[in-house]
Design an enzyme around this catalytic site. Structure first.
Site, PDB file in Angstrom:
ATOM      1  N   GLY A  13      -5.066   8.553 -45.901  1.00  0.00           N
ATOM      2  CA  GLY A  13      -4.207   9.678 -45.538  1.00  0.00           C
ATOM      3  C   GLY A  13      -2.956   9.237 -44.820  1.00  0.00           C
ATOM      4  CG  ASP A 132      -1.592  14.903 -31.217  1.00  0.00           C
ATOM      5  OD1 ASP A 132      -1.588  16.153 -31.193  1.00  0.00           O
ATOM      6  OD2 ASP A 132      -1.288  14.243 -32.226  1.00  0.00           O
TER       7      ASP A 132
END
EC number: 2.7.11.22
Length: 302
Positions: A13, A132
């Protein structure tokens, strides 16, 4: 270590910073995840990135994805991580029935949340923020071990506002103080994300699915109440505080979440959620305090 030691397999990805491949360590036969960060030819590697990343190599904990090595070549940086075959987002998506979200069983929610807080407490003790945290960054092994991934990368490379990848920079787990432009944030920003993730594991759907900063704050205040100088001293001086925020009272979290859950929700988990989702960052629990919460008593008393 050199990149020739690894055989690059399929692409896994595009992340915010890097393209990720599955790799094979030719000498050991162990699978790894190779994150390739393209470097700006003019600027070379930001020294801060190298510093942050070398710190991450020291983070050795059962609930943190291991960074084995960093290979630095002229135009790219390859981070060699332990390979994990699943993440919390994929895991939860795989359980969706039709389009109906389904939360996880509460004993599993508790086990995952405990591990998330264990990994986070270790990082915070080492003065490292994640910045995050989201279900995509929580990696899961077949045995149900949960590990925090992408640690320190936000600090090393900055959180880009517009990413070139398919991964939208998600606001759903971002703390209200950060959304209102606070620059003095600390470990409490990760704690807010933990609260959002806990609620999502319970119900199977994001707690605050906003599409921009303004809507994100509105969704937060709709559920948690609108802050004022009494509940959060200093809030009105934050750069993006808006005196016209609609004044809302906090909703009953238990009543909000219960319809999505088959079993009756334990008051302890609701109490923990409140501790993680305090609007005022100074009032949020620390990861260490959260681990001592009565909801986890079966873990620390055994």
């Amino acid at each position: 270590m050199s990149s020739s030691q690894f055989k690059q397999l399929e692409k896994l990805g595009n992340g915010t910073y890097a393209t990720v491949y599955k790799g094979l360590n030719k000498s050991t036969g162990v699978y790894v995840a190779l994150k390739e960060v393209k470097l700006d030819s003019e600027e070379g590697t930001p020294s801060t990135a190298i510093r942050e990343i070398s710190l991450m190599k020291e983070l050795k904990h059962d609930n943190i994805v291991r960074l084995y090595d960093v290979i630095h070549t002229e135009n790219k940086l390859t981070l060699v991580f332990e390979y994990m075959d699943n993440d919390l987002k994929k895991y939860m998506d795989s359980r969706t029935v039709g389009n109906a979200p389904r939360g996880l069983e509460m004993n599993l929610v508790k086990y995952f949340q405990w591990q998330l807080l264990e990994g986070l407490a270790f990082c915070h003790e080492n003065k490292i923020l994640h910045r995050d945290l989201k279900p995509q960054n929580l990696l899961i092994t077949k045995r149900g071990q949960l590990k925090l991934g992408d640690f320190g990368l936000a600090r090393a490379f900055g959180i880009p506002v517009n990413t070139f990848s398919s991964e939208v920079v998600t606001l759903w787990y971002r703390a209200p103080d950060v959304l209102m432009g606070s620059r003095t944030y600390s470990t409490s920003i990760d704690i807010w994300s933990c609260g959002c993730i806990l609620a999502e594991m319970i119900t199977g759907k994001p707690l605050f699915p906003g599409t921009n900063d303004e809507e994100q704050l509105k969704l937060i205040f709709d559920k948690m109440g609108t802050p004022n100088e009494t509940t959060w001293p200093g809030v009105t001086s934050l750069p993006k505080y808006n005196p016209n925020f609609q004044q809302r009272l906090p909703k009953d979290l238990k009543a909000e979440l219960q319809p999505y859950v088959k079993e009756p929700l334990d008051d302890n988990v609701i109490d923990l959620l409140h501790g993680l989702l305090q609007l005022n960052p100074d009032m949020r629990l620390s990861a260490k305090q959260a681990l001592l919460h009565p909801w986890f008593s079966e873990y620390y008393e055994s």
